[in-house]
Write a protein that holds these residues in place. Structure first.
Motif, PDB file in Angstrom:
ATOM      1  N   MET A 168       2.605  -0.884   5.935  1.00  0.00           N
ATOM      2  CA  MET A 168       2.790  -1.025   4.478  1.00  0.00           C
ATOM      3  C   MET A 168       3.416  -2.359   4.140  1.00  0.00           C
ATOM      4  O   MET A 168       4.328  -2.805   4.824  1.00  0.00           O
ATOM      5  CB  MET A 168       3.724   0.066   3.941  1.00  0.00           C
ATOM      6  N   PHE A 169       2.887  -2.993   3.091  1.00  0.00           N
ATOM      7  CA  PHE A 169       3.568  -4.154   2.493  1.00  0.00           C
ATOM      8  C   PHE A 169       3.733  -3.864   1.008  1.00  0.00           C
ATOM      9  O   PHE A 169       2.776  -3.421   0.365  1.00  0.00           O
ATOM     10  CB  PHE A 169       2.715  -5.436   2.603  1.00  0.00           C
ATOM     11  N   ASP A 170       4.884  -4.162   0.469  1.00  0.00           N
ATOM     12  CA  ASP A 170       5.101  -4.064  -0.986  1.00  0.00           C
ATOM     13  C   ASP A 170       4.579  -2.768  -1.585  1.00  0.00           C
ATOM     14  O   ASP A 170       3.937  -2.777  -2.641  1.00  0.00           O
ATOM     15  CB  ASP A 170       4.425  -5.253  -1.702  1.00  0.00           C
ATOM     16  N   GLY A 171       4.817  -1.671  -0.892  1.00  0.00           N
ATOM     17  CA  GLY A 171       4.446  -0.376  -1.445  1.00  0.00           C
ATOM     18  C   GLY A 171       2.975  -0.028  -1.300  1.00  0.00           C
ATOM     19  O   GLY A 171       2.543   1.020  -1.770  1.00  0.00           O
ATOM     20  N   VAL A 172       2.207  -0.896  -0.655  1.00  0.00           N
ATOM     21  CA  VAL A 172       0.776  -0.634  -0.515  1.00  0.00           C
ATOM     22  C   VAL A 172       0.424  -0.482   0.963  1.00  0.00           C
ATOM     23  O   VAL A 172       0.823  -1.298   1.795  1.00  0.00           O
ATOM     24  CB  VAL A 172      -0.062  -1.779  -1.132  1.00  0.00           C
ATOM     25  N   LEU A 173      -0.317   0.573   1.272  1.00  0.00           N
ATOM     26  CA  LEU A 173      -0.775   0.803   2.629  1.00  0.00           C
ATOM     27  C   LEU A 173      -1.815  -0.256   2.979  1.00  0.00           C
ATOM     28  O   LEU A 173      -2.790  -0.439   2.251  1.00  0.00           O
ATOM     29  CB  LEU A 173      -1.394   2.204   2.691  1.00  0.00           C
ATOM     30  N   GLN A 174      -1.596  -0.982   4.077  1.00  0.00           N
ATOM     31  CA  GLN A 174      -2.495  -2.078   4.436  1.00  0.00           C
ATOM     32  C   GLN A 174      -3.562  -1.643   5.424  1.00  0.00           C
ATOM     33  O   GLN A 174      -4.723  -2.015   5.307  1.00  0.00           O
ATOM     34  CB  GLN A 174      -1.689  -3.223   5.072  1.00  0.00           C
ATOM     35  N   GLN A 175      -3.140  -0.901   6.438  1.00  0.00           N
ATOM     36  CA  GLN A 175      -4.068  -0.508   7.493  1.00  0.00           C
ATOM     37  C   GLN A 175      -3.497   0.705   8.202  1.00  0.00           C
ATOM     38  O   GLN A 175      -2.292   0.784   8.444  1.00  0.00           O
ATOM     39  CB  GLN A 175      -4.260  -1.664   8.486  1.00  0.00           C
ATOM     40  N   VAL A 176      -4.364   1.643   8.515  1.00  0.00           N
ATOM     41  CA  VAL A 176      -3.949   2.825   9.275  1.00  0.00           C
ATOM     42  C   VAL A 176      -4.853   2.921  10.487  1.00  0.00           C
ATOM     43  O   VAL A 176      -6.065   2.773  10.365  1.00  0.00           O
ATOM     44  CB  VAL A 176      -4.110   4.114   8.442  1.00  0.00           C
ATOM     45  N   GLY A 177      -4.273   3.159  11.651  1.00  0.00           N
ATOM     46  CA  GLY A 177      -5.138   3.298  12.816  1.00  0.00           C
ATOM     47  C   GLY A 177      -4.338   3.389  14.095  1.00  0.00           C
ATOM     48  O   GLY A 177      -3.102   3.338  14.076  1.00  0.00           O
ATOM     49  N   ALA A 178      -5.084   3.518  15.209  1.00  0.00           N
ATOM     50  CA  ALA A 178      -4.437   3.527  16.517  1.00  0.00           C
ATOM     51  C   ALA A 178      -3.769   2.172  16.732  1.00  0.00           C
ATOM     52  O   ALA A 178      -4.230   1.167  16.186  1.00  0.00           O
ATOM     53  CB  ALA A 178      -5.472   3.800  17.601  1.00  0.00           C
ATOM     54  N   PRO A 179      -2.679   2.147  17.498  1.00  0.00           N
ATOM     55  CA  PRO A 179      -1.933   0.897  17.661  1.00  0.00           C
ATOM     56  C   PRO A 179      -2.795  -0.285  18.077  1.00  0.00           C
ATOM     57  O   PRO A 179      -2.638  -1.390  17.544  1.00  0.00           O
ATOM     58  CB  PRO A 179      -0.928   1.247  18.756  1.00  0.00           C
ATOM     59  N   ASP A 180      -3.769  -0.085  18.974  1.00  0.00           N
ATOM     60  CA  ASP A 180      -4.520  -1.238  19.472  1.00  0.00           C
ATOM     61  C   ASP A 180      -5.401  -1.878  18.402  1.00  0.00           C
ATOM     62  O   ASP A 180      -5.740  -3.050  18.477  1.00  0.00           O
ATOM     63  CB  ASP A 180      -5.363  -0.846  20.690  1.00  0.00           C
TER      64      ASP A 180
END
Lengths: 294, 367
Positions: free
Chosen positions: B207-219
Motif C-alpha cells: 500500500m502507498f498513500d491509502g491505495v493498494l498497489q499490488q497483491v501477490g506472492a512475494p516473488d
C-alpha cells in the motif's frame, strides 16, 4: 592499600546526603516535633507555666470516657470517611466521562478543575449562600412555586449530619482526585482497553479488569491524603457545622482557646488522640487498599 | 479458520483519506502481510478489521458474512499490538488467560490452556512472572500467547517485531510462522519491512498513500513489479524508457527484447526494469541481444559483491557486480539485460508529474 582512600570516599559520600538534608530536616524536627512534644507533655499533665509538674493519664481518661468526645469522634470519622469514599467514586465517574471527546469536552474539563485553586473558606461561603434555608436555591425553588416558603428547604447547613461540610469537601476534593486520575489515564492511553477489547472484554469487563486496576494506586494515595485532611480540618466544620456535636478539631481548638488554662491539657489530649486515631486508620486503610488492589 | 474479505473499504479522517477503495480477499488459513511506508493506511486497515474503527464506506466479511455490526469484543479478530501491552497489574498467567476469563471459562481449563500455550510459544513455567520482569522477546511471546489462547478467527499483528533486536526478530519470525501454519489460523500482519513481509507471508499486499498497489506472492514483487513505485519499494530503481512494438522495446540505447506475456499490453511508450542482481556485465566482443553500453559513476565494495552505479544514456542504474569487479569512474561497461528478467512497469511518475511526461512520451512516439 587502595582500600583506605576508597573507604574514606565512601564515608564522605555517605555523609553528603544527610548533611545536605540537615537544614530542612532540622526545621521540621524542631518546629513540628517540638510542638508535638510540648503538646504531648501538656496532655500528660506536664505544664509548668500553670504549675503542673506531675505526669498523669487523667486527661486521657477524662477525654476518653466523655460521651461527648465519642460522639464528636464518630462525627469526625463519618465526615472524613463519607468524603473520602464519595470523592473517589465521583471522581472516577467524572473522569470516565471527561476523557471522552465530545462537543464542549474541553470547557467541561476546565470547569471541572475550577474548584482546585479556590480556598476552602471561599468554598464554604459559597455553599452557605447556595443551600441555606435562606439561600439561593431555596429562594428560587420558592419563587417558581416548588415550596411555600424558603423555610421548607431541608436544613443542610448547620445540620447534625454535616451535609454542608461534606458537600464543601466534595466540591474541593473531587477535582483533586480527578486531576490525578486524568493524568494516569492520559499516560496510559486507550491502548490497554483496545487490547482487552479485541480479546473479548465488554465495556464492564474493561472497566473492572483493566482500567480500575490501572487507576486504583492513584486513587488510593489521593484518598489517603483526603482522609487525613478532612479528618483534621478545622475551618469548614467550624463554619458549616452545628455547635453540638462538633468535629474533634473544633472541640480541641475551642478548649485550647478557653480562658480557663486548666482545660488546655485536655485540649492537647484530644489533639493527640486525634492524631493517633488518624494514623491508625490510615495504616489500616493502606493495608486494606493493598490487599484489595491485589 | 476464517476467510476475510474487504470490499471497497475506505476510511477518511476529516479531509484526509487514510484508506481508499481497498479490495482484498484473504483465504482461510492464509498469512497476508500489509506492507508499506508509515502512514500508508496499513494499520488503519488492520484496526478496521478488528472493529476498533469503522470504515467510512465499504464492507468487511468473515466467511461471507458482514461483521460491521459486530462489536470488536465479539468479532473474534484479535490484535497483537506493536507495543506488547501486557497488562501491568497482572502476571504472565493472568495476562495469557485474560481472554478466557472474559469468556468465563473455568479456572481449571484456563490454567490448563495457559500452560499449553506457554509451551507452544516456548515459555514454559513463567506463569508467575510480572510483565516488567520479562525481556522484550518474552513479552512479545506472552502477547502472542494471549492472542492465540482465545482461538481467534483472525489473528492481526501490528508491526509485531518492530521493537525487537535483529537476532530475536529472526527467531520470532520462525516461531510466528510455524505456529500460524500449525494452527492453520488466518493471519494478517502489518510491516514496513519488505524483507519481513517476503519471509513471513503467503501473500503481500503493498500500500502507498491509502491505495493498494499490488497483491501477490512475494516473488512477484521482485519478478514483475506492477509499477515503478512498487519496484522502488523493493529496492529496484533501474528504469529505462522506450517505445514498445510487440516484444521489443525501442530505447535510446538500442532495442531490448522481452518475453512476450500472454497479457495484451498495448504498444506505445513503456518503462522497462531489470533488478540490480539480474543485470550482467559482459565483455566487448559479445554479439548477444539486449546488451547496452553504460558509464561507471561509482563503485562500492560490499564484501559479498560490489555495488556499481552506472548511467545508461542519462538514466542511473544500480548493478550488483562480482566482488572482484574493478573499474574506474568514467569507464564504459557493457550490460546484458537478460530477456527473462526484463519486465514492463507502469510509470507512477507520469501520474504524479502529469503533462511534462506525457509530452515526452508523445515526442518519442513521433520519433
Amino acid at each position: 592499600m587502595t582500600s583506605t582512600p576508597m573507604t574514606a570516599r565512601r564515608i564522605r559520600n555517605g555523609l553528603k546526603i544527610p548533611l545536605m538534608l540537615a537544614p530542612a530536616l532540622g526545621l521540621v524536627v524542631v518546629l513540628f516535633g517540638g510542638g508535638i512534644l510540648v503538646g504531648l507533655g501538656q496532655s500528660l499533665g506536664y505544664f509548668p507555666a500553670i504549675g503542673l509538674n506531675e505526669f498523669t493519664f487523667s486527661n486521657y481518661t477524662t477525654v476518653l470516657t466523655d460521651r461527648n468526645f465519642l460522639i464528636s469522634l464518630w462525627l469526625t470519622f463519618r465526615i472524613a470517611a463519607v468524603t473520602t469514599v464519595l470523592s473517589s467514586v465521583l471522581a472516577i465517574a467524572f473522569t470516565l466521562v471527561l476523557r471522552e471527546k465530545f462537543a464542549g469536552s474541553k470547557i467541561t474539563t476546565f470547569l471541572f478543575q475550577v474548584p482546585l485553586p479556590v480556598p476552602h473558606l471561599v468554598a464554604a461561603s459559597g455553599i452557605i449562600l447556595l443551600i441555606t434555608q435562606s439561600g439561593l436555591i431555596a429562594r428560587i425553588a420558592t419563587a417558581v412555586g416548588l415550596m411555600d416558603t424558603p423555610a421548607d428547604f431541608p436544613a443542610l447547613v448547620f445540620d447534625k449530619g454535616g451535609v454542608a461540610i461534606i458537600l464543601t469537601f466534595l466540591w474541593k476534593e473531587v477535582p483533586f482526585v480527578g486531576l490525578v486520575i486524568l493524568a494516569i489515564l492520559q499516560s496510559v492511553g486507550p491502548q490497554y482497553e483496545e487490547q482487552a477489547r479485541t480479546l473479548g472484554a465488554n465495556a464492564r469487563q474493561r472497566f473492572r479488569h483493566v482500567l480500575l486496576p490501572l487507576i486504583m494506586p492513584g486513587v488510593m494515595s489521593t484518598s489517603i491524603i483526603i482522609f487525613a485532611f478532612t479528618f483534621a480540618n478545622y475551618e469548614i466544620p467550624l463554619l458549616l457545622g452545628v455547635r453540638f456535636p462538633s468535629t474533634l478539631p473544633v472541640v480541641a481548638f475551642r478548649e485550647y482557646q478557653d480562658p480557663d488554662l486548666a482545660l488546655r491539657p485536655q485540649a492537647m489530649a484530644i489533639s493527640i488522640v486525634l492524631a493517633v486515631v488518624a494514623i491508625l486508620l490510615l495504616i489500616a486503610y493502606r493495608r486494606l487498599a493493598r490487599s484489595a488492589v491485589k | 479458520m476464517t476467510a476475510v474479505s474487504l470490499r471497497h473499504i475506505s476510511r477518511r479522517f476529516g479531509d484526509h483519506v487514510a484508506v481508499r477503495d481497498l479490495n482484498l480477499d484473504i483465504e482461510s488459513g492464509e498469512m497476508v502481510a500489509f506492507l508499506g511506508p508509515s502512514g500508508c493506511g496499513k494499520t488503519t486497515t488492520l484496526r478496521m478489521i478488528t472493529g476498533l474503527i469503522e470504515p467510512s464506506s465499504g464492507d468487511i466479511l468473515f466467511d461471507g458474512e458482514s461483521v460491521l455490526s459486530t462489536p470488536t469484543e465479539r468479532r473474534g479478530a484479535v490484535m497483537v499490538f506493536q507495543k506488547h501491552l501486557l497488562f501491568p497489574t497482572m502476571n504472565v498467567a493472568q495476562n495469557v488467560g485474560f481472554g478466557l476469563k472474559m469468556a468465563r471459562v473455568s479456572r481449571e481449563e484456563t490454567a490448563e490452556r495457559v500452560k499449553e500455550i506457554l509451551e507452544l510459544v516456548d515459555l514454559p513455567g513463567l506463569e508467575d512472572r510480572k510483565a516488567h520482569e520479562l525481556s522484550g522477546g518474552q513479552q512479545q511471546r506472552v502477547a502472542l500467547a494471549r492472542a492465540l489462547i482465545v482461538r481467534p478467527k483472525v489473528l492481526l499483528l501490528d508491526e509485531p517485531l518492530a521493537n525487537l533486536d535483529a537476532n530475536l526478530r529472526i527467531t520470532m519470525r520462525h516461531l510466528i510462522r510455524s505456529i500460524q501454519k500449525e494452527m492453520g489460523i488466518t493471519a494478517i500482519f502489518v510491516t514496513h519491512d519488505q524483507e519481513e513481509a517476503v519471509m513471513l507471508a503467503d501473500r503481500v499486499a503493498l500500500m502507498f498513500d491509502g491505495v493498494l498497489q499490488q497483491v501477490g506472492a512475494p516473488d512477484e514483487f521482485f519478478r514483475t513489479p506492477r509499477t515503478t513505485g512498487v519496484a522502488r519499494f523493493f529496492r529496484n530503481g533501474n528504469f529505462l524508457r522506450g517505445h514498445r512494438r510487440g516484444s521489443t522495446i525501442h530505447t535510446d540505447v538500442g532495442p531490448i527484447e522481452i518475453v512476450s506475456t500472454s497479457e495484451t499490453v498495448e504498444d506505445g511508450p513503456s518503462v522497462l526494469t531489470v533488478r540490480p542482481e539480474e543485470v550482467r556485465l559482459v565483455n566487448e566482443e559479445t554479439d548477444q541481444e539486449n546488451v547496452v553500453p553504460a558509464v561507471v559513476t561509482s563503485l562500492i565494495y560490499m564484501g559479498s559483491h560490489t555495488q556499481l552505479t552506472v548511467t545508461i544514456g542519462d538514466t542511473p542504474w544500480q548493478i550488483q557486480a562480482p566482488a572482484a569487479f574493478q573499474a574506474r569512474n568514467g569507464d564504459t561497461v557493457r550490460l546484458l539485460l537478460p530477456r527473462g528478467h526484463v519486465s514492463i512497469v507502469a510509470d507512477d511518475d507520469t501520474a504524479t508529474t502529469g503533462s511534462a511526461e506525457a509530452t515526452l512520451a508523445e515526442g518519442s512516439a513521433v520519433l
